[in-house]
Design a protein around this motif. Structure first.
Motif, PDB file in Angstrom:
ATOM      1  N   GLU A 245       6.572  -2.804  16.653  1.00  0.00           N
ATOM      2  CA  GLU A 245       5.296  -2.542  15.987  1.00  0.00           C
ATOM      3  C   GLU A 245       4.365  -1.745  16.897  1.00  0.00           C
ATOM      4  O   GLU A 245       4.569  -1.657  18.102  1.00  0.00           O
ATOM      5  CB  GLU A 245       4.605  -3.854  15.598  1.00  0.00           C
ATOM      6  N   CYS A 260      -4.138   0.907   5.111  1.00  0.00           N
ATOM      7  CA  CYS A 260      -2.929   0.208   4.647  1.00  0.00           C
ATOM      8  C   CYS A 260      -2.500   0.720   3.274  1.00  0.00           C
ATOM      9  O   CYS A 260      -1.301   0.916   3.017  1.00  0.00           O
ATOM     10  CB  CYS A 260      -3.172  -1.292   4.598  1.00  0.00           C
ATOM     11  N   ARG A 264       1.161   2.518   2.607  1.00  0.00           N
ATOM     12  CA  ARG A 264       2.100   2.048   1.578  1.00  0.00           C
ATOM     13  C   ARG A 264       2.314   3.120   0.512  1.00  0.00           C
ATOM     14  O   ARG A 264       3.404   3.227  -0.056  1.00  0.00           O
ATOM     15  CB  ARG A 264       1.588   0.745   0.964  1.00  0.00           C
ATOM     16  N   GLN A 270       6.443  -1.884   0.090  1.00  0.00           N
ATOM     17  CA  GLN A 270       6.929  -3.046   0.836  1.00  0.00           C
ATOM     18  C   GLN A 270       6.746  -2.901   2.346  1.00  0.00           C
ATOM     19  O   GLN A 270       7.210  -3.761   3.102  1.00  0.00           O
ATOM     20  CB  GLN A 270       8.414  -3.279   0.518  1.00  0.00           C
ATOM     21  N   THR A 271       6.104  -1.851   2.778  1.00  0.00           N
ATOM     22  CA  THR A 271       5.891  -1.657   4.221  1.00  0.00           C
ATOM     23  C   THR A 271       5.097  -2.832   4.785  1.00  0.00           C
ATOM     24  O   THR A 271       3.983  -3.110   4.337  1.00  0.00           O
ATOM     25  CB  THR A 271       5.117  -0.354   4.494  1.00  0.00           C
ATOM     26  N   PRO A 272       5.647  -3.565   5.768  1.00  0.00           N
ATOM     27  CA  PRO A 272       4.933  -4.726   6.322  1.00  0.00           C
ATOM     28  C   PRO A 272       3.760  -4.298   7.202  1.00  0.00           C
ATOM     29  O   PRO A 272       3.948  -3.589   8.193  1.00  0.00           O
ATOM     30  CB  PRO A 272       6.013  -5.445   7.140  1.00  0.00           C
ATOM     31  N   ARG A 274      -0.240  -5.566   8.879  1.00  0.00           N
ATOM     32  CA  ARG A 274      -1.207  -6.635   9.137  1.00  0.00           C
ATOM     33  C   ARG A 274      -2.502  -6.006   9.618  1.00  0.00           C
ATOM     34  O   ARG A 274      -2.504  -4.907  10.191  1.00  0.00           O
ATOM     35  CB  ARG A 274      -0.704  -7.615  10.215  1.00  0.00           C
TER      36      ARG A 274
END
Length: 692
Positions: A245, A260, A264, A270-272, A274
């Motif tokens: 990451e 974010c 995406r 579905q890209t993780p 946070r």
């Protein structure tokens, strides 16, 4: 250094990231086996410290690291970097992609330049590291691949001797010779431009030539991540990122969420991802898979919601273990004195000692200044942003909210990032060239048959300085319920009265309004008499966040005190220079918006930007090399600044640009505060150099 063309800038970034990945893995393995570093073994007790002091002192290698022989464990090699050279930042991780690039590019470039002992090959096998990788590591450590690896982006440009540079007046002593490549313009750690004095430097920059990139102290902040911001990102990496990451920090949680959404949108839903605040600083890091870095960089570049270098510096000083000695001490007053008469008064002492408390006052004054030039509009209708692109993207996003799913019209040659927001993030855009004599009919046909979110235009255009009939355009759009958004950065509000004829005016305050070229900021002004005012006001009020850092606001307020005075001087200087070049037989074409004489629009003059091409385009490189002015990206500085604009802004679309009438040999000039006779003589000497 690698052979020229062997690997590009992106490969070099991958090499650096992979080295960090390997070091982290080595550290994890070493911890799991109970192998602690020398510092960790001995610092716990006085007796141990005494024992350590009896050991022979390390002999330092070329990078300030311990020298190792072939029997030195790989763990100690990497651990030494982590312990002795924290500025290199070997703590992040990356994906298999970077590891592959590290091995393949390194092996291709270096070959068999380093030999390892059998014992070290065994260590590599234990760690699961491909043999060729360690060869590259050893070569990098001893300077074979990056002789000055310590000056990579984390420290590049922040250890320069700014004190001596600030004694140089950039108007009378420009950085124009080849050896000035990479000099910050102005001489400030927060400069927004960088010296690229030769044509080949621009080409090298665009093609990722390591010789050019390694020379750059800084760069335009949305395109080249500032060294302080890079260090902040790495601090976030160390604290938040897991294996595979990386982190990018943004000025608010809302912006981080928007980033974010964009990631995406580009890389898949579905890209993780946070989001986490960094140490109660008010900035929020987006933690993303390393493979999504391209999308994050595009969001940073296109949308402009950036953290300023001053803000990053303050966070590093106050919330991390960074030392104050790692940052140059530069007085705002000296930077401003380098490029214009001082505007610092005795009442401004608190600006130096209490910038946070004074930022509200500074922002209020900036808003009042902008409102006064916008037909005395209400300062409450002026919104400040962290960059000009942030102001533009905010206006476009507001228009898209007003008319969801509707396309826009891009009128005139587009600024690339503005067009990307409309086409990549938005529902799409109709591009209409205002070089076409039937452009108004084309606009009319579209607005009468299709619902649109907005029409977007730069006025004057960039780089051909077109000035289409803005009043006729506005009338057609109002009849059909379409808002008109205008970017007036090129001409400035001091010269062009546009707010009376359009719905929204956006500006990069980094340019003419600031003048010194070391503050990133932008503005959006709403026309209270617009039929779309209430809707724009409602959306903007709900969405707006004040993300202009306090010290940036103070610097901007001080610089902009002479805004009108400077623009009048720029107008006065540009007019005779343009006349000289238009009449010169070696100049084929020159573009300047002085054909527009409408008193309802023109206030003081036609600003300081013009473009031209030479009669013999093959002479462009030599002319540019010999032109005795500062040369680099951006515009609107108090010192004259030139660049081969098409190469710099549209290197990957040169044929497309030329199809729209914009030559790849075009040279764009932003006039500063020099005397007209002085500039004419400099341009004349450059032209004489190609006559011979």
């Amino acid at each position: 250094q690698p052979n020229k063309g062997a690997c590009g800038a992106w490969d070099i970034q991958m090499l650096r990231r992979a080295l960090r990945c390997i070091s982290r893995r080595c550290y994890q393995v070493r911890q799991s086996r109970g192998h602690l570093g020398r510092n960790q073994r001995f610092k716990s007790s006085t007796a141990a410290a005494t024992e350590e002091s009896k050991e022979p002192k390390d002999e330092l290698g070329p990078m300030g690291l311990r020298k190792f022989d072939d029997e030195t464990p790989l763990y100690d090699v990497l651990e030494s970097i982590v312990e002795k050279r924290p500025d290199v930042g070997l703590t992040s991780s990356d994906t298999e992609r970077s590891m592959k690039a590290f091995v393949e590019v390194g092996a291709k470039t270096l070959g068999e330049t380093a030999k390892l002992s059998e014992r070290q090959w065994v260590q590599l096998d234990e760690l699961g590291i491909a043999p060729g990788t360690e060869t590259v590591i050893k070569t990098i450590l001893y300077g074979g691949f990056f002789p000055e690896y310590s000056t990579e982006v984390a420290t590049r440009g922040t250890r320069l001797d700014f004190a001596s540079r600030l004694k140089r007046n950039l108007s009378t002593q420009p950085f124009w010779k080849a050896d000035s490549l990479g000099e910050p313009l102005p001489s400030s750690p927060h400069a927004c431009s960088v010296s690229m004095p030769c044509w080949e430097h621009i080409v090298g920059y665009e093609e990722g030539d390591p010789e050019v990139w390694d020379a750059l102290a800084l760069g335009y902040p949305r395109f080249v991540v500032h060294p302080y911001i890079a260090r902040l990102f790495r601090a976030c990496d160390r604290e938040m990122a897991k294996y595979g990451e990386a982190c990018f920090a943004f000025p608010s949680e809302r912006v981080a969420k928007r980033a974010c959404d964009y990631i995406r949108h580009k890389n898949g839903s579905q890209t993780p991802l946070r989001i986490q605040q960094f140490r109660d600083t008010g900035i929020y890091a987006v933690i993303f898979p390393s493979g999504a870095r391209d999308a994050v960089l595009k969001f940073w570049q296109h949308f402009g919601f950036v953290i300023s270098s001053r803000w990053a510096e303050a966070i590093l000083r106050e919330h991390t273990c960074e030392k104050n000695s790692d940052f140059p001490t530069v007085d705002h007053r000296l930077v401003r004195a380098q490029t214009m008469p001082t505007t610092w008064g005795q009442d401004d002492t608190e600006y130096c000692t209490k910038p946070l408390e004074c930022s509200i006052k500074a922002k209020t004054l900036v808003k009042q200044r902008l409102a006064a030039e916008a037909s005395n509009c209400d300062p409450e209708d002026v919104y400040l942003y962290s960059s000009g692109m942030a102001a533009i993207s905010s206006s476009l996003l507001a228009a898209q909210k007003m008319n969801p799913g509707c396309k826009s019209i891009q009128l005139g040659f587009p600024y690339l990032d503005v067009y990307k927001i409309q086409t990549v993030w938005g529902p799409g855009s109709h591009f209409i060239s205002d070089m076409n004599p039937n452009w108004l009919d084309q606009v009319k046909n579209i607005v009468q048959t299709e619902q649109l979110s907005s029409v977007v235009i730069e006025f004057p255009g960039n780089p051909l300085l077109q000035t289409p009939d803005i009043m006729a355009l506005s009338a057609i759009l109002k009849e059909n319920g379409v808002p008109l958004i205008v970017d007036d950065t090129i001409g400035s509000s001091a010269n062009f009265n546009l707010i009376d004829h359009v719905d929204v005016v956006v500006t990069s305050l980094t340019k003419w309004f600031c003048g010194t070229g070391d503050v990133m900021a932008g503005s959006m002004i709403l026309n209270r008499n617009s039929p779309f005012y209430s809707r724009f006001k409602s959306i903007t009020t709900n969405e707006y966040e004040d993300m202009v850092y306090s010290e940036d606001a103070v610097a901007l307020e001080v610089s902009s005190r002479t805004y009108i005075e400077r623009m009048e001087k720029v107008n006065e200087t540009t007019k005779p220079l343009v006349k000289f070049l238009r009449e010169h037989k070696l100049v084929d074409k020159l573009w300047y918006p002085d054909s527009l004489q409408d008193p309802a629009i023109i206030k003081r003059g036609h600003s300081g930007l013009f473009s031209f091409v030479l009669e013999n385009t093959e002479d462009s490189m030599e002319f540019f090399r010999n032109l005795e002015v500062n040369k680099g990206p951006s515009l609107g500085t108090n010192f004259t600044l030139a660049c081969p604009y098409t190469l710099l802004a549209h290197y990957d679309e040169l044929e497309w640009a030329e199809g729209l009438g914009i030559s790849r040999h075009l040279i764009r000039v932003s006039t500063g505060l020099e005397e007209p006779e002085d500039l004419i003589s400099r341009f004349d000497r450059a032209l004489e150099s190609i006559r011979r």
